[in-house]
Design a protein around this motif. Structure first.
Motif, PDB file in Angstrom:
ATOM      1  N   PHE A 121       0.822  -1.219   0.000  1.00 24.05           N
ATOM      2  CA  PHE A 121       0.000   0.000   0.000  1.00 24.05           C
ATOM      3  C   PHE A 121       0.856   1.270   0.000  1.00 24.05           C
ATOM      4  N   MET A 122       2.099   1.199   0.474  1.00 22.31           N
ATOM      5  CA  MET A 122       2.904   2.413   0.540  1.00 22.31           C
ATOM      6  C   MET A 122       3.444   2.820  -0.833  1.00 22.31           C
ATOM      7  N   ILE A 123       3.761   1.850  -1.693  1.00 27.85           N
ATOM      8  CA  ILE A 123       4.271   2.172  -3.033  1.00 27.85           C
ATOM      9  C   ILE A 123       3.221   2.931  -3.855  1.00 27.85           C
ATOM     10  N   PRO A 124       1.966   2.430  -3.981  1.00 24.07           N
ATOM     11  CA  PRO A 124       0.981   3.205  -4.750  1.00 24.07           C
ATOM     12  C   PRO A 124       0.625   4.546  -4.121  1.00 24.07           C
ATOM     13  N   VAL A 125       0.711   4.675  -2.785  1.00 22.14           N
ATOM     14  CA  VAL A 125       0.437   5.962  -2.140  1.00 22.14           C
ATOM     15  C   VAL A 125       1.456   7.009  -2.588  1.00 22.14           C
ATOM     16  N   ILE A 126       2.740   6.645  -2.565  1.00 22.38           N
ATOM     17  CA  ILE A 126       3.789   7.594  -2.977  1.00 22.38           C
ATOM     18  C   ILE A 126       3.694   7.878  -4.465  1.00 22.38           C
ATOM     19  N   GLU A 127       3.351   6.856  -5.264  1.00 25.41           N
ATOM     20  CA  GLU A 127       3.180   7.073  -6.707  1.00 25.41           C
ATOM     21  C   GLU A 127       2.057   8.068  -6.982  1.00 25.41           C
ATOM     22  N   LYS A 128       0.965   7.960  -6.246  1.00 23.61           N
ATOM     23  CA  LYS A 128      -0.149   8.891  -6.442  1.00 23.61           C
ATOM     24  C   LYS A 128       0.252  10.309  -6.087  1.00 23.61           C
ATOM     25  N   LEU A 129       1.025  10.463  -5.016  1.00 27.57           N
ATOM     26  CA  LEU A 129       1.496  11.798  -4.627  1.00 27.57           C
ATOM     27  C   LEU A 129       2.365  12.404  -5.721  1.00 27.57           C
ATOM     28  N   GLY A 157       5.971   4.026   9.067  1.00 23.61           N
ATOM     29  CA  GLY A 157       6.553   5.307   8.683  1.00 23.61           C
ATOM     30  C   GLY A 157       7.997   5.167   8.247  1.00 23.61           C
ATOM     31  N   GLY A 158       8.765   4.274   8.905  1.00 19.41           N
ATOM     32  CA  GLY A 158      10.153   4.058   8.514  1.00 19.41           C
ATOM     33  C   GLY A 158      10.279   3.484   7.117  1.00 19.41           C
ATOM     34  N   VAL A 159       9.417   2.519   6.767  1.00 15.19           N
ATOM     35  CA  VAL A 159       9.427   1.945   5.418  1.00 15.19           C
ATOM     36  C   VAL A 159       9.034   3.010   4.386  1.00 15.19           C
ATOM     37  N   GLY A 160       8.039   3.836   4.730  1.00 15.87           N
ATOM     38  CA  GLY A 160       7.614   4.902   3.819  1.00 15.87           C
ATOM     39  C   GLY A 160       8.727   5.908   3.566  1.00 15.87           C
ATOM     40  N   ARG A 161       9.465   6.286   4.617  1.00 12.65           N
ATOM     41  CA  ARG A 161      10.570   7.241   4.443  1.00 12.65           C
ATOM     42  C   ARG A 161      11.690   6.648   3.606  1.00 12.65           C
ATOM     43  N   ALA A 162      11.887   5.329   3.720  1.00 13.69           N
ATOM     44  CA  ALA A 162      12.903   4.678   2.880  1.00 13.69           C
ATOM     45  C   ALA A 162      12.484   4.682   1.415  1.00 13.69           C
ATOM     46  N   LEU A 163      11.199   4.463   1.150  1.00 18.44           N
ATOM     47  CA  LEU A 163      10.705   4.476  -0.235  1.00 18.44           C
ATOM     48  C   LEU A 163      10.734   5.877  -0.838  1.00 18.44           C
ATOM     49  N   ALA A 164      10.525   6.903  -0.012  1.00 16.13           N
ATOM     50  CA  ALA A 164      10.457   8.284  -0.503  1.00 16.13           C
ATOM     51  C   ALA A 164      11.777   9.034  -0.330  1.00 16.13           C
ATOM     52  N   ARG A 165      12.854   8.344  -0.076  1.00 20.10           N
ATOM     53  CA  ARG A 165      14.139   9.019   0.130  1.00 20.10           C
ATOM     54  C   ARG A 165      14.544   9.780  -1.136  1.00 20.10           C
ATOM     55  N   GLY A 166      14.893  11.039  -0.952  1.00 21.17           N
ATOM     56  CA  GLY A 166      15.296  11.879  -2.081  1.00 21.17           C
ATOM     57  C   GLY A 166      14.137  12.465  -2.861  1.00 21.17           C
ATOM     58  N   LEU A 167      12.884  12.175  -2.468  1.00 17.43           N
ATOM     59  CA  LEU A 167      11.696  12.692  -3.155  1.00 17.43           C
ATOM     60  C   LEU A 167      11.003  13.704  -2.250  1.00 17.43           C
TER      61      LEU A 167
END
Length: 547
Positions: A121-129, A157-167
């Motif tokens: 669920f975290m990957i599509p959330v960041i993609e939508k943003l 939240g830690g996994v989400g921050r790792a996926l969004a690093r640099g974004l």
């Protein structure tokens, strides 16, 4: 004369139940032995097996293509997947759930513990943003992720921050400062905490487009069936949060077990317009790679002896021990500290900061035995652990599946480096398909509970004692009664000689001195210190990792 003929002559006139004594009948050659069931080996990246996608609306024939690999994901996110998290291929739940959430559909997703639901669920959330754009989102909350515990929210939240690093998307959890929370785009937290922040006007969810409920089955247990509008009821809390979000918002329910309450909750909130995703055919089952063992201890004194025998035989630390209450959790830790065992406790009695330090110490391998309650049974990823001990037998199959799902040691895994609350593994750290051990202690008071768990144990390949197999099968009424019934347990304590008061006093003083020496040695070896309120000479003093 064959065995069957001899047996018939010896038992002439006696009734022999071949079903109950099947094992004896097979050994005597009376009936043929059952062929062992071959385990269905479903490859992790095989999109054709083990994935079941169903539309809630029978008339809807829409089909969603499965995600074949991470090359179909946003390039920036793909780089973080491979370089930061080191995820090479998507798991089956990620293959099925990511395209559905991308399409804006509501979904109810069920997959085993440690199968990658957070990434699903975290990957599509960041993609939508990233698709909406920073100018359109600004500093408003786009998605909220609800979880049953603070520790799980911080891990998500830690996994989400790792996926969004640099974004540019900001992922935060309720353990961070108010400034970070108010300027984030994805907020992870417990329902109570977010509602409290709404009441104090610290949050604005008017532009929130998506709600994700992780470990939904656990949260649905906190429901007042007689009064659904009770503020402490989970369904009432979700309705309150939904009323604060934007109209036509999207919802995703994720769980490790598919219960009737989860499915009913999904149908009620989606108006029968959604998708159900199930991974695997077995439903509420334990991973086949976990070896399960049941030990009969007689009483509470026997449990303590069995635990000491387990430690004496040797094990690969850290291990997790589950108890029923926080009082028993603290008491068992005190008993083990007397024995010189490096143990820490994790329960609701601790503050948020202390709980986080204990979790971090367990993740980096500074703790031999983590003694906890069900607060750590949902979603927490403790990848160094290989053994789970059910000191107190759980009262439901769901709790048992989640507890056993905490295991997950794999020899080729790398060491973790710690940065704030986010753990960044050098290799993939999920518990998916890892081997491990699960040991369950049960006494005479747990007889009804072990009857309920027997089915899921046998289904996942556990070898149970014949005495457990001979217990009567539990029906639906038994399951409801056991779930609400409290087991009266004896007080945990090491017995001392009481006939001679002088001898008892000398024994107690000697044990206290031994405990002080052992604690100082453990503290020196592992760089540990006593928490506030603890004392070397006091039974049950708690420990934390020194800064």
């Amino acid at each position: 004369m064959d065995y069957d003929s001899i047996f018939k002559k010896l038992t002439r006139g006696a009734r022999f139940d071949r079903t109950k004594y099947r094992e004896d009948a097979e050994n005597l050659g009376i009936i043929p032995k059952k062929a062992p069931k071959l385990e269905e080996n479903i490859p992790e990246n095989d999109p054709k097996k083990g994935i079941f996608v169903t539309n809630m609306n029978i008339d809807d024939d829409t089909k969603y293509p499965l995600l074949s690999d991470f090359n179909e994901v946003n390039k920036a996110i793909k780089n973080n997947l491979k370089e930061v998290l080191r995820w090479e291929n998507p798991t089956r739940i990620q293959m099925a759930a990511i395209p559905i959430l991308r399409a804006g559909e509501n979904c109810v997703c069920t997959a085993a513990t440690g199968s990658g639901k957070t990434g699903a669920f975290m990957i599509p959330v960041i993609e939508k943003l990233l698709k909406v754009g920073k100018k359109n989102v600004k500093d408003t909350i786009f998605t909220i992720v609800l979880s049953p515990s603070r520790e799980l929210a911080e891990q998500i939240g830690g996994v989400g921050r790792a996926l969004a690093r640099g974004l540019w998307p900001k992922i935060s959890d309720t353990s961070q400062s108010d400034k970070n929370i108010q300027s984030c785009h994805v907020l992870c937290g417990t329902p109570n905490r977010i509602i409290n922040m709404l009441d104090s006007k610290e949050l604005d969810l008017s532009k929130c487009q998506m709600i994700v409920l992780d470990e939904c089955d656990k949260m649905l247990e906190i429901t007042n069936k007689l009064n659904p509008d009770d503020p402490k009821s989970f369904s009432a809390q979700v309705n309150l949060l939904r009323s604060q979000c934007a109209d036509n918002h999207q919802m995703g329910l994720f769980s490790a077990t598919m219960s009737g309450s989860v499915e009913k909750f999904g149908h009620a909130n989606f108006n029968n317009q959604g998708v159900t995703v199930a991974i695997g055919k077995s439903g509420n089952a334990v991973n086949q790679n976990v070896s399960q063992k049941v030990i009969y201890c007689g009483n509470e004194r026997g449990k303590l002896l069995a635990l000491r025998e387990f430690i004496k035989d040797g094990f690969r630390p850290p291990a997790i021990l589950f108890t029923e209450t926080k009082e028993r959790c603290q008491r068992i830790m005190g008993e083990l500290l007397y024995d010189g065992i490096n143990a820490m406790s994790l329960c609701a009695a601790k503050s948020n900061a202390d709980r986080q330090k204990v979790i971090q110490a367990t993740r980096v391998g500074k703790v031999w035995l983590l003694i906890t309650t069900d607060v750590a049974s949902r979603g927490l990823d403790l990848p160094m652990t290989s053994t789970v001990i059910n000191y107190d037998c759980p009262n439901s199959v769901t709790d048992y599946v989640h507890r056993v799902g905490r295991r997950g040691f794999k020899p080729h895994l790398s060491i973790f480096r710690l940065k704030s609350i986010c753990l960044i593994p050098l290799k993939r750290c999920g518990r998916y398909n890892r081997s491990g051990h699960a040991i369950t202690f049960f006494s005479d008071a747990d007889r009804d509970r072990i009857r309920i768990l027997r089915g899921v144990m046998v289904q996942s390949g556990a070898e149970l004692p014949q005495s457990v197999m001979n217990l009567a099968k539990a029906d639906l009424n038994d399951k409801k009664r056991v779930k609400t019934q409290k087991v009266e347990r004896e007080e945990l304590q090491t017995k001392v000689p009481r006939k001679n008061p002088i001898a008892a006093k000398k024994f107690k003083n000697r044990m206290t001195k031994m405990a002080i020496v052992d604690r100082k040695r453990i503290r020196k070896q592992n760089n540990l210190k006593v928490l506030e309120g603890g004392n070397d000479a006091e039974d049950g003093g708690e420990w934390e990792t020194a800064e």
